[in-house]
Design an enzyme around this catalytic site. Structure first.
Site, PDB file in Angstrom:
ATOM      1  N   LYS A 169       5.324 -14.136   5.776  1.00 57.89           N
ATOM      2  CA  LYS A 169       6.155 -14.935   4.864  1.00 57.89           C
ATOM      3  C   LYS A 169       7.611 -14.738   5.289  1.00 57.89           C
ATOM      4  O   LYS A 169       8.507 -14.464   4.486  1.00 57.89           O
ATOM      5  CB  LYS A 169       5.896 -14.453   3.419  1.00 57.89           C
ATOM      6  CG  LYS A 169       6.524 -15.289   2.340  1.00 57.89           C
ATOM      7  CD  LYS A 169       5.947 -16.674   2.206  1.00 57.89           C
ATOM      8  CE  LYS A 169       6.713 -17.485   1.190  1.00 57.89           C
ATOM      9  NZ  LYS A 169       6.442 -18.932   1.260  1.00 57.89           N
ATOM     10  N   ASP A 202      -4.961  -9.153   2.058  1.00 58.46           N
ATOM     11  CA  ASP A 202      -5.829  -8.913   0.907  1.00 58.46           C
ATOM     12  C   ASP A 202      -6.230 -10.241   0.277  1.00 58.46           C
ATOM     13  O   ASP A 202      -7.412 -10.518   0.041  1.00 58.46           O
ATOM     14  CB  ASP A 202      -5.057  -8.056  -0.103  1.00 58.46           C
ATOM     15  CG  ASP A 202      -5.989  -7.317  -1.045  1.00 58.46           C
ATOM     16  OD1 ASP A 202      -7.190  -7.250  -0.757  1.00 58.46           O
ATOM     17  OD2 ASP A 202      -5.509  -6.816  -2.069  1.00 58.46           O
ATOM     18  N   TYR A 249       0.811  -1.223   0.000  1.00 57.66           N
ATOM     19  CA  TYR A 249       0.000   0.000   0.000  1.00 57.66           C
ATOM     20  C   TYR A 249       0.845   1.275   0.000  1.00 57.66           C
ATOM     21  O   TYR A 249       0.326   2.354  -0.225  1.00 57.66           O
ATOM     22  CB  TYR A 249      -0.942   0.013   1.202  1.00 57.66           C
ATOM     23  CG  TYR A 249      -2.353  -0.432   0.879  1.00 57.66           C
ATOM     24  CD1 TYR A 249      -2.660  -1.043  -0.337  1.00 57.66           C
ATOM     25  CD2 TYR A 249      -3.386  -0.234   1.783  1.00 57.66           C
ATOM     26  CE1 TYR A 249      -3.939  -1.455  -0.620  1.00 57.66           C
ATOM     27  CE2 TYR A 249      -4.669  -0.644   1.500  1.00 57.66           C
ATOM     28  CZ  TYR A 249      -4.949  -1.252   0.297  1.00 57.66           C
ATOM     29  OH  TYR A 249      -6.229  -1.650   0.018  1.00 57.66           O
ATOM     30  N   ASP A 290       1.620 -19.200   3.155  1.00 61.20           N
ATOM     31  CA  ASP A 290       1.133 -20.261   2.255  1.00 61.20           C
ATOM     32  C   ASP A 290       0.464 -21.380   3.049  1.00 61.20           C
ATOM     33  O   ASP A 290      -0.586 -21.899   2.664  1.00 61.20           O
ATOM     34  CB  ASP A 290       2.241 -20.801   1.334  1.00 61.20           C
ATOM     35  CG  ASP A 290       3.626 -20.787   1.958  1.00 61.20           C
ATOM     36  OD1 ASP A 290       3.805 -20.128   2.994  1.00 61.20           O
ATOM     37  OD2 ASP A 290       4.531 -21.430   1.422  1.00 61.20           O
TER      38      ASP A 290
END
Ligand code: NAP
Length: 389
Positions: free
Chosen positions: A206, A280, A139, A256
């Site tokens: 992540k 998102d 963003y 993931d």
């Protein structure tokens, strides 16, 4: 003229595409819920604000300053989806609005309503609230086009300062994640878990690949739990046996794996705290499990301002056809009422939606997966909800 004592002014932005139709549904349901419940609550004086394509096409700006300042002064708004101008100018109106008002937490509850077709076997096991960081990561919009002067300068800098060679055909993006923004987001997520008696807060990241951004998000998240909420939380790695003292479990999952977990073990999760991009993706994927974006409400919260809006966009192909599902924005309206302290009216709306969907009264999006031939339009669905308040 002064407002009556029990009238509060709430700004709203109808938005583009299906925005005006679903906004009309939400305002009607919110008004009716306030009348039908005896919360000693106010009536709402709705104040329409311009933004988006409709504002631009009628000679105004994409995001008028007056719109932003009115929302800032009111401290609250209900917003429809806005289309993003293609090409130059503002990157995304939604992102701009969230940044201008410092709405740092995007809050997206995902739950199942009986009667809605779902692609999974046990959709009722999904009951999550996603807290997505709303101001940085992608963003921040720090990226430079392949072949541009800026990309060349960045390549030169990376080569000279760090001996990193990037080829000329590379577009470049930066992904900033800060301690301050992470900690205020995770604080909001843990506070929500405490006040809503949710038992687990999961930090999604992540960090196995991006140590100093996503990995730091996880580390700072744990620091918040230890420094600010040590009496109310317990960290998974330090857990000895089952939790018996009512504490909230804080754990983390790699992004993931998290996508797998929400499908295979949804009932083990409750509040997810995520950086911007992961959140998102996850919010839309989780919404799909409970029937799609038409059922996904949301809030953008700052310390002083709250803007409530559906997760979905303008769905332009459905605009003006009386087919859009208004549930997401009606539920966003219920979240707004709850935030304003009108719990009873908010609960009444959720109940009425439960009853309407439970009676198998659905809009087209929720009929298609079952090949059911019976569905109602946006306006009729709204009437059915109001009837059940
Ligand atoms: P979208 O407008 O959310 O639509 C994607 C698909 O989701 C639709 O084609 C439709 O699926 C389904 N859908 C979404 N809302 C629905 C509703 N209320 N009732 C029934 N079906 C619904 O996403 P998009 O097509 O990617 O984006 C379109 C525009 O919206 C873009 O300009 C984007 O920038 C903007 N946008 C704005 C916001 C925001 O203002 N917060 C958020 C997201 C996107 P089917 O095609 O399968 O029927």
């Amino acid at each position: 003229m002064p407002l009556e004592a029990r009238t509060i002014e709430v700004p709203f932005v109808p938005g583009d595409g299906i925005g005006p139709e679903v906004m009309d549904s939400a305002r009607r349901v919110v008004d009716a819920a306030l009348i039908k419940t005896d919360d000693n609550g106010p009536s709402i004086l709705w104040r329409e604000l311009a933004a988006g394509e409709s504002s631009f096409k009628s000679g105004g700006e994409w995001l008028p300053k007056e719109t932003v300042e009115t929302i800032r002064r009111a401290g609250v708004a209900l917003k429809g989806p806005l289309s993003t101008p293609v090409g130059g100018g503002i990157r995304s109106l939604n992102v701009a609005l969230r940044q201008m008002l410092d709405l740092y937490a995007s809050v997206r509850p995902v739950r199942y309503f009986e009667g809605v077709p779902s692609p999974v076997r046990h959709p009722a096991s999904v009951d999550l609230v996603i807290f997505r960081e709303n101001t940085e990561d992608v963003y921040k919009g720090l990226e430079w086009k392949r072949g541009s002067d800026e990309a060349r300068k960045m390549r030169d800098f990376l080569r000279d300062a760090f001996a990193i060679e990037l080829t000329e055909d590379t577009g470049i993006g930066l992904k900033p994640i800060s301690e301050r923004a992470t900690k205020r987001l995770v604080t909001a997520a843990i506070r929500h878990a405490i006040s809503h008696e949710r038992k687990v807060v999961t930090l999604v990241h992540k960090g196995n690949i991006m140590k100093f951004t996503e990995g730091a998000f996880r580390d700072w998240g744990y620091e918040v739990a230890e420094e600010e909420f040590s009496g109310q939380t317990v960290i998974e790695s330090e857990l000895m046996g089952p939790i018996t003292d009512g504490k909230i479990l804080i754990n983390d999952r790699i992004a993931d794996n998290m996508f797998q977990q929400v499908l295979t073990r949804p009932s083990e999760y409750s509040v997810l705290a995520t950086p911007n991009l992961n959140g998102d993706y996850l919010a839309d994927a989780c919404a799909a499990q409970v029937g799609g974006l038409g059922f996904a409400p949301g809030a953008n919260l700052g310390d002083d301002v709250a803007v409530f809006e559906p997760v979905h966009g303008t769905a332009p192909k459905y605009a003006g056809n009386d087919v859009a599902n208004p549930c997401a924005i009606i539920l966003s309206g219920a979240m707004m009422l709850q935030n304003l302290g009108f719990e009873h009216a908010a609960g009444t709306i959720v109940c009425a939606i439960e009853k309407t969907l439970g009676a198998r009264i659905v809009t087209r999006d929720a009929a298609l997966p079952t090949s059911a031939s019976h569905f109602v339009g946006t306006r009729r669905f709204t009437e059915e909800v109001i009837m059940r308040l």
